[in-house]
Design a protein around this motif. Sequence first.
Motif, PDB file in Angstrom:
ATOM      1  N   GLU A  49       0.838  -1.207   0.000  1.00  0.00           N
ATOM      2  CA  GLU A  49       0.000   0.000   0.000  1.00  0.00           C
ATOM      3  C   GLU A  49       0.872   1.256   0.000  1.00  0.00           C
ATOM      4  O   GLU A  49       0.598   2.230  -0.719  1.00  0.00           O
ATOM      5  CB  GLU A  49      -0.919  -0.014   1.232  1.00  0.00           C
ATOM      6  N   ILE A  50       1.962   1.231   0.789  1.00  0.00           N
ATOM      7  CA  ILE A  50       2.865   2.381   0.837  1.00  0.00           C
ATOM      8  C   ILE A  50       3.518   2.596  -0.527  1.00  0.00           C
ATOM      9  O   ILE A  50       3.618   3.731  -1.019  1.00  0.00           O
ATOM     10  CB  ILE A  50       3.934   2.189   1.926  1.00  0.00           C
ATOM     11  N   ALA A  51       3.943   1.502  -1.165  1.00  0.00           N
ATOM     12  CA  ALA A  51       4.583   1.611  -2.482  1.00  0.00           C
ATOM     13  C   ALA A  51       3.625   2.206  -3.508  1.00  0.00           C
ATOM     14  O   ALA A  51       4.002   3.083  -4.295  1.00  0.00           O
ATOM     15  CB  ALA A  51       5.081   0.242  -2.939  1.00  0.00           C
ATOM     16  N   GLN A  52       2.387   1.743  -3.488  1.00  0.00           N
ATOM     17  CA  GLN A  52       1.395   2.251  -4.442  1.00  0.00           C
ATOM     18  C   GLN A  52       1.153   3.748  -4.229  1.00  0.00           C
ATOM     19  O   GLN A  52       1.065   4.520  -5.197  1.00  0.00           O
ATOM     20  CB  GLN A  52       0.092   1.459  -4.304  1.00  0.00           C
ATOM     21  N   GLU A  53       1.066   4.170  -2.974  1.00  0.00           N
ATOM     22  CA  GLU A  53       0.874   5.595  -2.666  1.00  0.00           C
ATOM     23  C   GLU A  53       2.069   6.418  -3.160  1.00  0.00           C
ATOM     24  O   GLU A  53       1.900   7.478  -3.764  1.00  0.00           O
ATOM     25  CB  GLU A  53       0.722   5.789  -1.147  1.00  0.00           C
ATOM     26  N   ALA A  54       3.281   5.911  -2.889  1.00  0.00           N
ATOM     27  CA  ALA A  54       4.486   6.651  -3.277  1.00  0.00           C
ATOM     28  C   ALA A  54       4.575   6.792  -4.793  1.00  0.00           C
ATOM     29  O   ALA A  54       4.935   7.860  -5.310  1.00  0.00           O
ATOM     30  CB  ALA A  54       5.732   5.948  -2.731  1.00  0.00           C
ATOM     31  N   ILE A  55       4.235   5.732  -5.508  1.00  0.00           N
ATOM     32  CA  ILE A  55       4.254   5.783  -6.982  1.00  0.00           C
ATOM     33  C   ILE A  55       3.253   6.818  -7.486  1.00  0.00           C
ATOM     34  O   ILE A  55       3.546   7.618  -8.368  1.00  0.00           O
ATOM     35  CB  ILE A  55       3.959   4.391  -7.579  1.00  0.00           C
ATOM     36  N   ALA A  56       2.065   6.807  -6.892  1.00  0.00           N
ATOM     37  CA  ALA A  56       1.025   7.756  -7.297  1.00  0.00           C
ATOM     38  C   ALA A  56       1.456   9.196  -7.041  1.00  0.00           C
ATOM     39  O   ALA A  56       1.029  10.115  -7.743  1.00  0.00           O
ATOM     40  CB  ALA A  56      -0.274   7.451  -6.544  1.00  0.00           C
ATOM     41  N   GLN A  57       2.334   9.385  -6.033  1.00  0.00           N
ATOM     42  CA  GLN A  57       2.797  10.728  -5.685  1.00  0.00           C
ATOM     43  C   GLN A  57       4.103  11.102  -6.383  1.00  0.00           C
ATOM     44  O   GLN A  57       4.700  12.129  -6.072  1.00  0.00           O
ATOM     45  CB  GLN A  57       2.949  10.832  -4.159  1.00  0.00           C
ATOM     46  N   GLY A  58       4.572  10.263  -7.307  1.00  0.00           N
ATOM     47  CA  GLY A  58       5.699  10.649  -8.140  1.00  0.00           C
ATOM     48  C   GLY A  58       7.035  10.019  -7.833  1.00  0.00           C
ATOM     49  O   GLY A  58       8.054  10.441  -8.383  1.00  0.00           O
ATOM     50  N   ALA A  59       7.084   9.015  -6.953  1.00  0.00           N
ATOM     51  CA  ALA A  59       8.366   8.365  -6.667  1.00  0.00           C
ATOM     52  C   ALA A  59       8.929   7.733  -7.936  1.00  0.00           C
ATOM     53  O   ALA A  59       8.194   7.197  -8.761  1.00  0.00           O
ATOM     54  CB  ALA A  59       8.196   7.297  -5.589  1.00  0.00           C
ATOM     55  N   THR A  60      10.248   7.807  -8.105  1.00  0.00           N
ATOM     56  CA  THR A  60      10.891   7.191  -9.275  1.00  0.00           C
ATOM     57  C   THR A  60      11.657   5.929  -8.908  1.00  0.00           C
ATOM     58  O   THR A  60      12.048   5.161  -9.776  1.00  0.00           O
ATOM     59  CB  THR A  60      11.867   8.172  -9.937  1.00  0.00           C
ATOM     60  N   LYS A  61      11.900   5.719  -7.619  1.00  0.00           N
ATOM     61  CA  LYS A  61      12.543   4.504  -7.129  1.00  0.00           C
ATOM     62  C   LYS A  61      11.880   4.113  -5.815  1.00  0.00           C
ATOM     63  O   LYS A  61      11.495   4.975  -5.024  1.00  0.00           O
ATOM     64  CB  LYS A  61      14.039   4.718  -6.856  1.00  0.00           C
ATOM     65  N   ILE A  62      11.781   2.802  -5.578  1.00  0.00           N
ATOM     66  CA  ILE A  62      11.300   2.302  -4.294  1.00  0.00           C
ATOM     67  C   ILE A  62      12.429   1.497  -3.658  1.00  0.00           C
ATOM     68  O   ILE A  62      13.055   0.662  -4.310  1.00  0.00           O
ATOM     69  CB  ILE A  62      10.061   1.390  -4.464  1.00  0.00           C
ATOM     70  N   ILE A  63      12.710   1.767  -2.384  1.00  0.00           N
ATOM     71  CA  ILE A  63      13.673   0.976  -1.623  1.00  0.00           C
ATOM     72  C   ILE A  63      12.906   0.363  -0.453  1.00  0.00           C
ATOM     73  O   ILE A  63      12.191   1.073   0.261  1.00  0.00           O
ATOM     74  CB  ILE A  63      14.831   1.852  -1.105  1.00  0.00           C
TER      75      ILE A  63
END
Length: 327
Positions: A49-63
């Motif tokens: 859920e956190i990853a999906q939110e971050a992607i929606a808010q413009g994250a370009t990398k997930i760690i």
Amino acid sequence: MSRTDACLIFNPVAGQSNPEQDLAQIRGILEPEINLDIRFTTEDKGADEIAQEAIAQGATKIIASGGDGTLSTAAAALVGKDMPLGIISRGTANAFAAALELPNTIEAACQTILGGATRVVDAARCNNLPMVLLAGIGFEAETVKRADREAKNRFGIMAYVMAGLQELREMESFEAEIETEDKIITVTAAAVTVANAAPPTSILAQGPAGVVFDDGLIDVTIIAPVSRAGAIAASYHLLQTALNENAAQREDIGYLRAKRVIVRTNPPQRVVLDGELIGDTPIDVECVPGGLTIFVPQEAAPLSPIEKLEGLPGLKVESKPTPSFEE
């Protein structure tokens, strides 16, 4: 979100180390190079859920930093997204990092992310749920059920080994029907493991000589011992072959590779998907070639697909007239 280069998903209760020290170490290595948006997992909000939110808010990398559950759920959110995932393992077993041949120390994992080299690997879908590592039927699922949080905290990786030995004593066989694109296999088994990627410690996935995670295929291992002594011998053999990267050579172990596999059992068996119980058989697993991008230290050479079924008890293999699935 525009100022940050990466969202760091951090599980504060993973593993047996000090999470505050772990986070300070990660920040000390990464923050000189990367702006981190740090988000913590909670009981109510998982890494997916956190990853999906971050992607929606413009994250370009997930760690993602945590145990296998955190890493698998973060990866599951990125399947098919063409976004790189950095892995910092801090769990009990660290199976996820071992399966994808990634470093399992914070220092080395952070340097891998800073190095910027990426590799595209396969993912899969199991009953329409994302799968990064493996689905276990029978013995593997029961073992995961036994290795509860308290045991993992006390005994670490040995919790899985002890749970496995306990499960061997109570092992029961079942009838399995395994359908691939071109054949239907019926067999009496104690465990069937369908793996996209698996570490050597997931011994029940280790029929082939190394589970290949970027060949567009999923690896199926069938464990079919006729006695408890045979089950212990088969498990030991699989552990040895996994550590030596050899294919299994016992008559009570079979394996094959396929793009898609449907497993039906009688009676129904529990299913564990990437470490979590998801219900009972049947399962329908399909490879998602190149479904995940991860930061890696270096490339590894692929292995050629192989298969071995002869010698399994109650074995029957029927060729399908045209390679396809009955929907």
